[in-house]
Design a protein around this motif. Structure first.
Motif, short mmCIF file in Angstrom:
data_model
loop_
_atom_site.label_atom_id
_atom_site.label_comp_id
_atom_site.label_asym_id
_atom_site.label_seq_id
_atom_site.Cartn_x
_atom_site.Cartn_y
_atom_site.Cartn_z
N VAL A 81 0.68 1.60 5.32
CA VAL A 81 1.97 1.00 5.65
C VAL A 81 1.78 -0.27 6.48
O VAL A 81 2.51 -1.25 6.31
N THR A 90 5.26 -4.51 -1.22
CA THR A 90 5.67 -3.11 -1.30
C THR A 90 5.79 -2.71 -2.77
O THR A 90 6.16 -3.52 -3.61
N ALA A 135 6.43 1.63 3.07
CA ALA A 135 6.74 0.41 3.82
C ALA A 135 8.02 -0.24 3.34
O ALA A 135 8.63 -1.05 4.06
#
Length: 205
Positions: A81, A90, A135
């Motif tokens: 993350v 992401t 994330a």
């Protein structure tokens, strides 16, 4: 009787007129970003099934294979993350998650011996990928440190509890271990089938 009903009606009307607006809060706003980070992966089938499958696989192999995962998995989530935030990249990783679930389920079903290093390396890569996928839930207002801490803590708790439960279920007695190993292998085949369905849905969408 009529008098009591009238009094009850007046009381209910008074309470209704004196009520104020109800205020609802999302989990993150009420309990903080730590809990938002801990709860977010538990709402996604990809994370829940993968974490449970990994814990079951480690537990089915024994305590020696399980111990490194208790550190590597939450560490990998934190790295994943954090890297995704730093690179501003992401991805849900739906196909990767489906493939990983098929692999974990197949390994469980085959009851194949896996070296500690290989299992630890796979767990680390898997955790980094799922950490990067989570994330996407981080916004500009999110406290990133708390979110990462919550995510890592959730990964630690899930993998620890599932692997410990699998170890306890497997047992030590040879006669009981035989049918219990069959049950674990059957669950592995179901997880592999679920991974195939997840992959099909990812390709179709």
């Amino acid at each position: 009787m009529m008098r009591r009903s009238r009094q009850a009606g007046v009381g209910a009307l008074f309470l209704l007129l004196s009520a104020t607006n109800a205020k609802a809060h999302i989990l993150g706003a009420r309990l903080g970003d730590f809990y938002a980070g801990a709860a977010h992966p538990l709402t996604d089938l990809k994370d829940v099934t993968l974490w449970v499958a990994l814990g079951m696989l480690a537990g089915s192999l024994g305590a020696k294979q399980t111990r490194p995962l208790l550190l590597l998995f939450p560490f990998g989530l934190a790295i994943g993350v954090t890297s995704a935030m730093a690179l501003n990249v992401t991805s849900e990783g739906a196909l990767f998650a489906a493939g990983a679930l098929v692999l974990l389920g197949a390994l469980l079903a085959a009851a194949a011996p896996i070296p500690v290093v290989a299992l630890g390396g796979f767990a680390l890569v898997l955790a980094m990928m799922r950490g990067a996928a989570n994330a996407a839930a981080i916004g500009p207002e999110t406290n990133r440190l708390l979110f990462v801490a919550g995510l890592s803590a959730a990964g630690y708790v899930v993998v620890t509890l599932v692997s410990a439960a699998t170890l306890a279920f497997r047992g030590e007695m040879a006669d009981a271990r035989a049918w219990r190993s069959i049950a674990i292998r059957a669950l592995g085949s179901w997880l592999a089938a679920l991974g195939l369905m997840m992959g099909g849905l990812a390709l179709a969408s």
